[in-house]
Design a protein around this motif. Structure first.
Motif, PDB file in Angstrom:
ATOM      1  N   GLU A 107       0.811  -1.224   0.000  1.00 31.58           N
ATOM      2  CA  GLU A 107       0.000   0.000   0.000  1.00 31.58           C
ATOM      3  C   GLU A 107       0.838   1.265   0.000  1.00 31.58           C
ATOM      4  OE1 GLU A 107      -2.100  -1.832  -0.793  1.00 31.58           O
ATOM      5  OE2 GLU A 107      -3.635  -2.392   0.658  1.00 31.58           O
ATOM      6  N   SER A 108       1.591   1.513   1.078  1.00 33.15           N
ATOM      7  CA  SER A 108       2.407   2.727   1.168  1.00 33.15           C
ATOM      8  C   SER A 108       3.612   2.453   2.050  1.00 33.15           C
ATOM      9  CB  SER A 108       1.588   3.879   1.750  1.00 33.15           C
ATOM     10  OG  SER A 108       2.402   5.024   1.973  1.00 33.15           O
ATOM     11  N   THR A 110       4.989   5.106   3.751  1.00 36.36           N
ATOM     12  CA  THR A 110       4.974   6.201   4.722  1.00 36.36           C
ATOM     13  C   THR A 110       4.090   5.851   5.911  1.00 36.36           C
ATOM     14  OG1 THR A 110       5.262   7.789   2.907  1.00 36.36           O
ATOM     15  CG2 THR A 110       4.557   8.675   5.037  1.00 36.36           C
ATOM     16  N   VAL A 113       0.800   7.753   6.485  1.00 37.65           N
ATOM     17  CA  VAL A 113      -0.227   7.404   5.501  1.00 37.65           C
ATOM     18  C   VAL A 113      -0.877   6.074   5.862  1.00 37.65           C
ATOM     19  CG1 VAL A 113      -0.645   6.801   3.077  1.00 37.65           C
ATOM     20  CG2 VAL A 113       0.862   8.718   3.646  1.00 37.65           C
ATOM     21  N   PHE A 145       0.608  -1.562  -4.413  1.00 36.85           N
ATOM     22  CA  PHE A 145       0.649  -0.241  -3.788  1.00 36.85           C
ATOM     23  C   PHE A 145      -0.595   0.565  -4.154  1.00 36.85           C
ATOM     24  CE2 PHE A 145       4.963  -1.727  -4.013  1.00 36.85           C
ATOM     25  CZ  PHE A 145       5.561  -1.263  -2.856  1.00 36.85           C
ATOM     26  N   TYR A 147      -1.986   4.585  -4.417  1.00 35.16           N
ATOM     27  CA  TYR A 147      -1.719   6.026  -4.408  1.00 35.16           C
ATOM     28  C   TYR A 147      -3.024   6.778  -4.149  1.00 35.16           C
ATOM     29  CZ  TYR A 147       2.706   4.865  -6.789  1.00 35.16           C
ATOM     30  OH  TYR A 147       3.935   4.350  -7.125  1.00 35.16           O
ATOM     31  N   ASP A 152      -1.883  11.023   1.465  1.00 34.10           N
ATOM     32  CA  ASP A 152      -0.901  10.975   0.380  1.00 34.10           C
ATOM     33  C   ASP A 152      -0.704  12.336  -0.285  1.00 34.10           C
ATOM     34  OD1 ASP A 152       0.542   8.622  -0.117  1.00 34.10           O
ATOM     35  OD2 ASP A 152      -1.186   7.632  -1.038  1.00 34.10           O
ATOM     36  N   THR A 156       4.880  11.322  -0.983  1.00 36.52           N
ATOM     37  CA  THR A 156       4.686   9.995  -0.385  1.00 36.52           C
ATOM     38  C   THR A 156       4.476   8.935  -1.468  1.00 36.52           C
ATOM     39  OG1 THR A 156       2.296  10.346  -0.117  1.00 36.52           O
ATOM     40  CG2 THR A 156       3.723  10.959   1.734  1.00 36.52           C
ATOM     41  N   CYS A 157       3.828   9.311  -2.562  1.00 35.40           N
ATOM     42  CA  CYS A 157       3.655   8.364  -3.670  1.00 35.40           C
ATOM     43  C   CYS A 157       4.998   8.001  -4.287  1.00 35.40           C
ATOM     44  CB  CYS A 157       2.732   8.954  -4.740  1.00 35.40           C
ATOM     45  SG  CYS A 157       1.017   9.171  -4.221  1.00 35.40           S
ATOM     46  N   SER A 160       6.841   5.596  -2.132  1.00 37.88           N
ATOM     47  CA  SER A 160       6.355   4.212  -2.277  1.00 37.88           C
ATOM     48  C   SER A 160       6.950   3.568  -3.526  1.00 37.88           C
ATOM     49  CB  SER A 160       4.828   4.193  -2.344  1.00 37.88           C
ATOM     50  OG  SER A 160       4.271   4.499  -1.084  1.00 37.88           O
ATOM     51  N   TYR A 174       0.203  -0.926  -9.168  1.00 40.46           N
ATOM     52  CA  TYR A 174      -0.101   0.388  -8.620  1.00 40.46           C
ATOM     53  C   TYR A 174      -1.548   0.765  -8.938  1.00 40.46           C
ATOM     54  CZ  TYR A 174       4.928   0.137  -8.693  1.00 40.46           C
ATOM     55  OH  TYR A 174       6.217  -0.297  -8.533  1.00 40.46           O
TER      56      TYR A 174
END
Length: 242
Positions: A107-108, A110, A113, A145, A147, A152, A156-157, A160, A174
Motif C-alpha cells: 500500500e504505502s 509512509t 499514511v 501499492f 496512491y 498521500d 509519499t507516492c 512508495s 499500482y
C-alpha cells in the motif's frame, strides 16, 4: 479455501464488506476433492486462491500442504496473503506442494499514511528481507501499492515507488485509492465523490476530490510507476536470471 478478513484495513477494503471479518475455512479434504475434480476431468493444473489472507493460520496452512502432498496432485498455485502471515519456512513448505506465486499488499511506505488509513503492516526492512528470501526459494511475488490514500501527496507516492524498486519483486502493481460504497471509509468521502458511475470505481480513476492530489497527478504517477519499475536494468537482469 477461506473467506473473511479480520484486519483493520477493512476500513477501505472490500473483502470484509463482501465476506465479513470472521475467517471461515473449508476442510482440506473438501478442497482437495474440488482440485482433484478439475485436475482429473479437465486437466487443470494451475489454480489461484482468492482468499484475502490465505495463510492467516499457519497450522491449517501446513495441514493443507500435507494433504496436497498426500494426494499426489502435481499442481501449481498462487495465493494472496499478508506478509505478517508468512515465514520463510512456511513459504518453503508451500513451495514444496506447488506454490509459485504470492500477492501481498504493501500500500504505502509512509507510516503516517498507513496509520491514517488504518492499515497494519510489518516493519519495512522485514518486508524487504522476507520478500527477497521467499523469491529466492522460487516463488514469484507481486507487491501492490495504493496512491491517493487520505494523507498521500506526490512526495509519499514517489517514496512508495522508490520502496517498490528497492524490493525489486517479480511484479509490482499500482492502483488509485477508491472509497467504495459499503466500506466504513466511504462515509467520510460521500460528499466529496465526483462520479455517479459505479464503473469508475475501478482503482484506476480518482473518484473524489483529494486534498493534495488531482486526477492528472495520479494518472501521471501511475504511468511513471509502471515505466520506472519495469523499464530498468536491475529488473531486466532479474527476469533474465530467472
Amino acid at each position: 479455501y477461506s473467506r473473511g478478513c479480520p484486519y483493520s484495513c477493512f476500513n477501505y477494503c472490500t473483502y470484509p464488506t463482501q465476506q465479513g471479518r470472521v475467517v471461515r475455512r473449508r476442510s482440506a479434504e473438501n478442497l482437495i476433492g474440488e482440485i482433484n475434480h478439475w485436475y482429473k476431468n479437465y486437466n487443470i493444473k494451475n489454480f489461484l486462491f482468492r482468499d484475502p489472507v490465505f495463510s492467516i493460520n499457519n497450522k491449517t496452512t501446513l495441514e493443507l500442504c500435507n494433504k496436497i502432498k498426500e494426494s499426489g496432485l502435481k499442481i501449481n498455485f498462487g495465493i494472496e496473503t499478508h506478509l505478517n502471515n508468512l515465514t520463510v519456512d512456511l513459504a518453503q513448505e508451500l513451495y514444496n506442494c506447488g506454490l509459485r506465486y504470492i500477492e501481498v499488499g504493501i500500500e504505502s511506505v509512509t507510516e503516517e499514511v498507513i496509520t491514517a488509513s488504518k492499515r497494519f503492516s510489518i516493519e519495512k526492512k522485514k518486508q524487504i528481507d522476507l520478500i527477497k528470501a521467499i523469491e529466492k526459494i522460487g516463488i514469484k511475488i507481486k507487491t501492490m501499492f495504493i496512491y491517493g490514500l487520505p494523507l498521500d501527496d506526490l512526495k509519499t507516492c514517489e517514496a512508495s515507488l522508490k520502496f517498490a524498486i528497492e524490493i525489486n519483486s517479480s511484479y509490482s502493481q499500482y492502483n488509485i485509492f477508491t472509497p467504495y460504497p459499503g466500506t466504513p471509509i466511504y462515509k467520510e468521502y460521500e460528499t466529496k465523490i465526483t462520479s455517479d458511475k459505479y464503473e469508475d470505481f475501478s482503482q484506476s480513476n480518482l473518484v473524489f476530490t483529494h486534498e493534495k492530489l488531482t486526477r492528472d497527478d495520479l494518472s501521471k504517477m501511475i504511468s511513471k510507476s509502471y515505466a520506472d519499475y519495469y523499464v530498468r536494468k536491475k529488473f531486466f537482469f532479474k527476469i533474465f536470471k530467472n
